[in-house]
Scaffold this motif. Sequence first.
Motif, PDB file in Angstrom:
ATOM      1  N   ARG A  99       0.826  -1.208   0.000  1.00 25.84           N
ATOM      2  CA  ARG A  99       0.000   0.000   0.000  1.00 25.84           C
ATOM      3  C   ARG A  99       0.864   1.264   0.000  1.00 25.84           C
ATOM      4  O   ARG A  99       0.603   2.208  -0.742  1.00 25.84           O
TER       5      ARG A  99
ATOM      6  N   CYS B  32      -5.085   0.719  -5.488  1.00 27.19           N
ATOM      7  CA  CYS B  32      -4.577  -0.405  -4.699  1.00 27.19           C
ATOM      8  C   CYS B  32      -5.677  -0.945  -3.802  1.00 27.19           C
ATOM      9  O   CYS B  32      -6.404  -0.180  -3.163  1.00 27.19           O
ATOM     10  N   GLU B  33      -5.794  -2.253  -3.757  1.00 25.48           N
ATOM     11  CA  GLU B  33      -6.807  -2.935  -2.945  1.00 25.48           C
ATOM     12  C   GLU B  33      -6.107  -3.979  -2.075  1.00 25.48           C
ATOM     13  O   GLU B  33      -5.507  -4.925  -2.591  1.00 25.48           O
TER      14      GLU B  33
ATOM     15  N   HIS C 104      -4.089  -1.358 -11.589  1.00 28.78           N
ATOM     16  CA  HIS C 104      -4.745  -1.740 -10.339  1.00 28.78           C
ATOM     17  C   HIS C 104      -3.910  -2.824  -9.670  1.00 28.78           C
ATOM     18  O   HIS C 104      -3.543  -3.824 -10.287  1.00 28.78           O
TER      19      HIS C 104
ATOM     20  N   ARG D 186      -3.677  -5.500  -6.466  1.00 32.91           N
ATOM     21  CA  ARG D 186      -4.536  -6.206  -5.511  1.00 32.91           C
ATOM     22  C   ARG D 186      -3.694  -7.180  -4.695  1.00 32.91           C
ATOM     23  O   ARG D 186      -2.848  -7.896  -5.245  1.00 32.91           O
TER      24      ARG D 186
ATOM     25  N   ASP E 221      -4.091 -10.359  -2.079  1.00 34.88           N
ATOM     26  CA  ASP E 221      -4.997 -11.384  -1.538  1.00 34.88           C
ATOM     27  C   ASP E 221      -4.205 -12.342  -0.667  1.00 34.88           C
ATOM     28  O   ASP E 221      -3.021 -12.617  -0.946  1.00 34.88           O
TER      29      ASP E 221
ATOM     30  N   THR F 186      -1.108  -8.939  -7.278  1.00 28.69           N
ATOM     31  CA  THR F 186      -1.406  -8.887  -8.708  1.00 28.69           C
ATOM     32  C   THR F 186      -1.339  -7.446  -9.192  1.00 28.69           C
ATOM     33  O   THR F 186      -1.960  -6.558  -8.603  1.00 28.69           O
TER      34      THR F 186
ATOM     35  N   ASP G 155      -1.912  -8.922 -16.754  1.00 29.70           N
ATOM     36  CA  ASP G 155      -1.943  -9.199 -15.319  1.00 29.70           C
ATOM     37  C   ASP G 155      -0.682  -9.982 -14.968  1.00 29.70           C
ATOM     38  O   ASP G 155      -0.431 -11.042 -15.546  1.00 29.70           O
TER      39      ASP G 155
END
Length: 318
Positions: free
Chosen positions: A141, A160-161, A198, A200, A202, A211, A273
């Motif tokens: 992040r 960012c997630e 983007h 991500r 997980d 990713t 990706d």
Amino acid sequence: MPKETIVRTLQNGKSLSIRIQDGAGSLLFLPVLDEDRPVGFQVLGGGPEEPPDTSVRQTAERLLRMGEKSYRMPLTIIFSTLGLLAREIGADVGTMNYLRLIMQNCYRLMRFSENFIDIGRLWMADGKLHKKTGNIARFIRGLCDAAGVLTDGIGISLTCEVPRQPVSAAFDPVRLRRAFLNLISNACRYTKEGNRIHVRVDATAENVIVTVSDCGLGMDEATVAVLSAQDRFRMADAQGFSGNGIGLALVKAVVEKHGGTLTIHSRLGEGTDVAFSLPLCKTGNAPDFLAQDGARYLKDRFSAVYVELSDVCGVPLP
């Protein structure tokens, strides 16, 4: 089986070339001549050869240390001189633009040198990781917050997630930072109008998966196969891509050194990706690591964010 893994040969009866080999591959240093005077080396990567002995590893490490000193001292002098010039130039916009161009290419040279030396250490020497235990989601992040400021400047948004809960992993923050930012750089380089990035994060039962997705040029299946293969320093020039291939090779080396995997999925004209996985933390042996926020990266004009994105984004003036 022969143990000698450093081979010296004469080029045109004059110039010395050096090949360094280990069980994973080899590096061939070919001299570049200017009127019969050596002015540098061209470096080529190769496939697996004979495993090195201790003396070869020590020789490789000495060469890498020599390379590190050889680029750092001149760049330090150049950066210091540019700072003095910037103060002398003042408000002269035209001259400042030239200064900005020089500065950006100095950053690019520093980027290439650091990436090349780091991947050399991972391949040719022991390449030990300096792991620390921390919240890898917060780590990613912070990098995204800083990188997003730079990519916004070239018209590419970066979002960012990450999970709300901490994701604990043992990782080398210096090397993982460099690898992750190389992926952001690639996502910016192979761009088109409307591109966006983007990121991500997980977490599964065993791994954390990061990713990086973009809406850029994308690649066909043949290109993805080339980049996903074990061949080093391969680029898909047929599609007009530029670069030396060190960035993705470095990402692979760092991820695999952490015990993770790297996967690439792409659609020509639609985007790419790139995902890498790292094992979640299972022991508390590594020292604690506190991730930085984006503002701290941007405050340091020689931070990895500026260096690794210098090939696609602007750089700070002295």
